[in-house]
Design a protein around this motif. Structure first.
Motif, PDB file in Angstrom:
ATOM      1  N   UNK A   1     -16.413  -1.922  -2.607  1.00 57.39           N
ATOM      2  CA  UNK A   1     -16.387  -0.497  -2.959  1.00 57.39           C
ATOM      3  C   UNK A   1     -15.591  -0.236  -4.226  1.00 57.39           C
ATOM      4  N   UNK A   2     -14.690  -1.146  -4.575  1.00 61.12           N
ATOM      5  CA  UNK A   2     -13.843  -0.951  -5.740  1.00 61.12           C
ATOM      6  C   UNK A   2     -14.444  -1.533  -7.017  1.00 61.12           C
TER       7      UNK A   2
ATOM      8  N   UNK B   1      -8.397  -7.787  -7.936  1.00 63.47           N
ATOM      9  CA  UNK B   1      -8.061  -8.208  -6.564  1.00 63.47           C
ATOM     10  C   UNK B   1      -8.731  -7.283  -5.556  1.00 63.47           C
ATOM     11  N   UNK B   2      -8.648  -5.987  -5.793  1.00 64.73           N
ATOM     12  CA  UNK B   2      -9.255  -5.025  -4.866  1.00 64.73           C
ATOM     13  C   UNK B   2     -10.767  -5.185  -4.801  1.00 64.73           C
ATOM     14  N   UNK B   3     -11.412  -5.380  -5.954  1.00 70.05           N
ATOM     15  CA  UNK B   3     -12.874  -5.521  -5.973  1.00 70.05           C
ATOM     16  C   UNK B   3     -13.318  -6.855  -5.390  1.00 70.05           C
TER      17      UNK B   3
ATOM     18  N   UNK C   1      -2.039   0.577  -5.999  1.00 68.69           N
ATOM     19  CA  UNK C   1      -1.128   0.193  -7.080  1.00 68.69           C
ATOM     20  C   UNK C   1      -1.784   0.435  -8.435  1.00 68.69           C
ATOM     21  N   UNK C   2      -3.078   0.132  -8.540  1.00 67.13           N
ATOM     22  CA  UNK C   2      -3.802   0.409  -9.787  1.00 67.13           C
ATOM     23  C   UNK C   2      -3.869   1.906 -10.055  1.00 67.13           C
ATOM     24  N   UNK C   3      -4.003   2.712  -9.006  1.00 69.22           N
ATOM     25  CA  UNK C   3      -3.999   4.159  -9.166  1.00 69.22           C
ATOM     26  C   UNK C   3      -2.662   4.642  -9.714  1.00 69.22           C
TER      27      UNK C   3
ATOM     28  N   UNK D   1      -4.152  -3.236   4.537  1.00 69.88           N
ATOM     29  CA  UNK D   1      -5.277  -3.828   3.814  1.00 69.88           C
ATOM     30  C   UNK D   1      -4.837  -4.185   2.392  1.00 69.88           C
ATOM     31  N   UNK D   2      -4.908  -5.471   2.040  1.00 67.36           N
ATOM     32  CA  UNK D   2      -4.472  -5.907   0.716  1.00 67.36           C
ATOM     33  C   UNK D   2      -5.313  -5.281  -0.388  1.00 67.36           C
ATOM     34  N   UNK D   3      -6.605  -5.131  -0.166  1.00 66.89           N
ATOM     35  CA  UNK D   3      -7.471  -4.523  -1.179  1.00 66.89           C
ATOM     36  C   UNK D   3      -7.070  -3.074  -1.444  1.00 66.89           C
ATOM     37  N   UNK D   4      -6.774  -2.349  -0.384  1.00 70.53           N
ATOM     38  CA  UNK D   4      -6.370  -0.953  -0.553  1.00 70.53           C
ATOM     39  C   UNK D   4      -5.000  -0.859  -1.223  1.00 70.53           C
TER      40      UNK D   4
END
Length: 90
Positions: free
Chosen positions: A58-59, A51-53, A23-25, A15-18
């Motif tokens: 959920x992000x 990108x994730x949001x 990566x942000x984490x 999943x690209x969002x995950x």
């Protein structure tokens, strides 16, 4: 430890969002846990969370919280001091 956990999770998912959120984490963990890290290192987490949001709603609260934290960090480091600039000596 958060980096190892994020990398272990990212190996198993497609999943690209995950991936962007993990990566942000990693970036946020580096900024938070390292000593004497400049504020510009934390900025990379913001576009990754955008990108994730954009891909998963959920992000979005995480993006809002970290964006506010980043802005507050910059204000406290640079903005609060800018109002009291040192006076020039005659």
């Amino acid at each position: 430890m958060p980096v190892v956990w994020a990398l272990a999770i990212s190996i198993r998912v497609r999943d690209l969002a995950l991936h962007a959120a993990l990566a942000a984490l990693i970036v946020a963990a580096y900024f938070t846990l390292s000593v004497q890290v400049h504020e510009n290192h934390f900025f990379l987490a913001v576009p990754l969370l955008v990108v994730a949001a954009a891909l998963r709603r959920e992000f979005a609260p995480v993006l809002a919280a970290l964006s506010a934290g980043y802005g507050l960090n910059l204000y406290l480091m640079f903005g609060a001091r800018a109002a009291t600039a040192p006076r020039k000596r005659p």
